[in-house]
Scaffold this motif. Structure first.
Motif, mmCIF file in Angstrom:
data_model
loop_
_atom_site.group_PDB
_atom_site.id
_atom_site.type_symbol
_atom_site.label_atom_id
_atom_site.label_comp_id
_atom_site.label_asym_id
_atom_site.label_seq_id
_atom_site.Cartn_x
_atom_site.Cartn_y
_atom_site.Cartn_z
ATOM 1 N N LYS A 76 0.495 3.873 -3.045
ATOM 2 C CA LYS A 76 -0.080 5.187 -2.757
ATOM 3 C C LYS A 76 0.948 6.310 -2.706
ATOM 4 C CE LYS A 76 -3.939 3.264 -0.190
ATOM 5 N NZ LYS A 76 -5.031 3.443 -1.087
ATOM 6 N N CYS A 122 -5.135 -3.470 8.190
ATOM 7 C CA CYS A 122 -4.834 -4.753 7.543
ATOM 8 C C CYS A 122 -5.084 -5.912 8.511
ATOM 9 C CB CYS A 122 -3.396 -4.776 7.031
ATOM 10 S SG CYS A 122 -3.115 -3.707 5.602
ATOM 11 N N ARG A 180 0.837 -1.212 0.000
ATOM 12 C CA ARG A 180 0.000 0.000 0.000
ATOM 13 C C ARG A 180 0.869 1.259 0.000
ATOM 14 N NH1 ARG A 180 -5.227 -1.204 3.901
ATOM 15 N NH2 ARG A 180 -5.833 -3.125 2.843
#
Length: 161
Positions: free
Chosen positions: A48, A69, A44
């Motif tokens: 991102k 998560c 991620r």
């Protein structure tokens, strides 16, 4: 350019990796699940490419994503299985390992605030931002968690740990 990004990503893993793994393991109690969460968190991050305002913002982002998560793992239908703990854990001493074992007896909402407060050295306001709870609720959970831990440790005869 690509080499610079790869180097920045590696530095971030080195800086935040131990914190992410420690929290994931503390929440999930499984080495395999903690490793999966570790990979998901950094995937991620790479996807991102968040811009951090400060080191505290960076730390909070990684802790928040790690908790999210972990919650996704708990919700997964395949997570009903039980995996025995492995003794090769991210703790520096046997006392920390023993304390962690006692900490696992607490409900998750109390376990997470104790972990973030003592292992990650975060204030109640920051824990509130990460967990989505109000600072007053975090302080109350800390108080209750300490009382529960005291009771557990006294039952086990470990009150001096």
């Amino acid at each position: 350019m690509e080499e610079e990004k790869r180097q920045r990503d590696e530095e971030m893993v080195a800086r935040q990796g131990p914190r992410v793994y420690r929290l994931a393991f503390a929440q999930l109690r499984s080495k395999a699940d903690a490793e999966d969460v570790f990979q998901e968190v950094f995937l991620r991050y790479v996807e991102k490419e968040p811009a951090f305002e400060s080191q505290e913002h960076e730390k909070a982002w990684f802790l928040r994503v790690t908790l999210n998560c972990c919650r996704n793992v708990w919700r997964a239908p395949w997570h009903k299985r039980h995996v025995p703990l492995d003794e090769s854990l991210p703790f520096e001493t046997r006392d920390q390992w023993g304390l962690h074992q006692e900490l696992l007896k607490l409900p998750p909402k109390y376990r997470v605030v104790l972990h973030l407060f003592y292992w990650e050295d975060l204030p109640a306001a920051e824990i509130g931002r990460i967990t989505g709870a109000k600072p007053a609720a975090v302080r109350q959970r800390l108080k209750r968690a300490r009382a529960m831990m005291k009771e557990i440790l006294e039952e086990e005869g470990l009150q001096n740990v």
